[in-house]
Design an enzyme around this catalytic site. Sequence first.
Site, short mmCIF file in Angstrom:
data_model
loop_
_atom_site.label_atom_id
_atom_site.label_comp_id
_atom_site.label_asym_id
_atom_site.label_seq_id
_atom_site.Cartn_x
_atom_site.Cartn_y
_atom_site.Cartn_z
N ALA A 119 7.30 -4.84 5.03
CA ALA A 119 7.23 -5.40 6.38
C ALA A 119 6.44 -6.70 6.38
CB ALA A 119 6.57 -4.41 7.34
N TYR A 120 6.62 -7.44 7.44
CA TYR A 120 5.77 -8.61 7.73
C TYR A 120 4.57 -8.06 8.49
CZ TYR A 120 4.34 -13.17 9.60
OH TYR A 120 3.63 -14.31 9.92
N GLN A 134 0.82 -1.21 0.00
CA GLN A 134 0.00 0.00 0.00
C GLN A 134 0.86 1.27 0.00
OE1 GLN A 134 -4.02 -0.02 2.01
NE2 GLN A 134 -2.92 -1.40 3.38
N THR A 155 4.19 1.21 14.01
CA THR A 155 2.79 0.94 14.23
C THR A 155 2.31 1.38 15.61
OG1 THR A 155 1.21 -0.92 14.47
CG2 THR A 155 3.50 -1.37 14.97
N LYS A 178 8.22 -4.65 15.74
CA LYS A 178 8.34 -3.26 15.32
C LYS A 178 9.05 -2.42 16.38
CE LYS A 178 6.52 -2.81 11.19
NZ LYS A 178 7.34 -2.25 10.08
N TYR A 238 3.83 -9.03 16.53
CA TYR A 238 4.05 -8.01 15.50
C TYR A 238 4.51 -6.70 16.14
CZ TYR A 238 2.84 -4.45 12.03
OH TYR A 238 2.87 -3.38 11.18
#
Length: 294
Positions: A59-60, A11, A100, A128, A124
């Site tokens: 990113a994952y 995105q 995030t 990060k 996650y």
Amino acid sequence: MKVLITGSTGQVGSYLVDAMRGSAQVVAPTRAELDLQSEASIREAVRSVNPDWILHPAAYTAVDRAETERDLCFAINAAATRTFAEESLRINAGLVTFSTDYVFDGSADRAYREDDATAPINVYGESKLLAEQSLQEVGGLYFNFRTSWVYSARGNNFVKTMLRLASTRPELKVVADQQGCPSSAREIAACVTALVSRPKDELGGKAGNYHLAGQGETTWFGFAQEVIAQAKKLKPEMPWVEPEPVPSSAYVTPARRPANSRLCCDLARERLALSMPEWTKSIAEVVQELLAQQ
């Protein structure tokens, strides 16, 4: 100016490529050309391009799957970011990375600021946060933008899912007790493009973490309501289903989500002159684009 952009099919990455091509020489390697699990692949890519800026949105992002793929998640999100940081410092390049709201536990009763204590509640978010810590340890001219609830007319995201479900399901139940700031990928890319287009000497001393998200706040349920409202305006003949509010307990997922994902973006506006529009304004544009594609 030469710019290396990762995640060019994602995105944010795809909009960064579009936005930067008018003002810079863009190199956007594919997954086959740049293996984020390989330190050697990353170093080779940076050294072969020798860019002025590295923009690293790749990113994952499979939040639930990360609970059982911890090593893979950390390799892509944390280890790769450290390698990019080391390489950017070595060649004196600027670096833009993305983080995030999940670095916070969501227990605050207000929007999170950059200096609030971090305490991720899922893998996650942990990956990060480690990436952020690596940036701070390595140093250099880096800008790490924490964002939340990213959507666009590209890739997989909440807006696409709501339009699909609201036009094909007899009912649509959406979580109403998690708050956040929906963020347009196109607007994020526009802000980053404005930043890296400035002379580097203007940015000296301003490196660090910044929050960058759509203005305003809502819940996932409120987000869904706005999406469907826009869809009804554009295609009133469609049998759109109205969303129904439910608590988070109605959807048990492998990864816990913060109840509060709101981000205070004052610092980016004050120090970098970067801000995004009200999220409802960008939603209308994205819904229109998605329905036109259909």
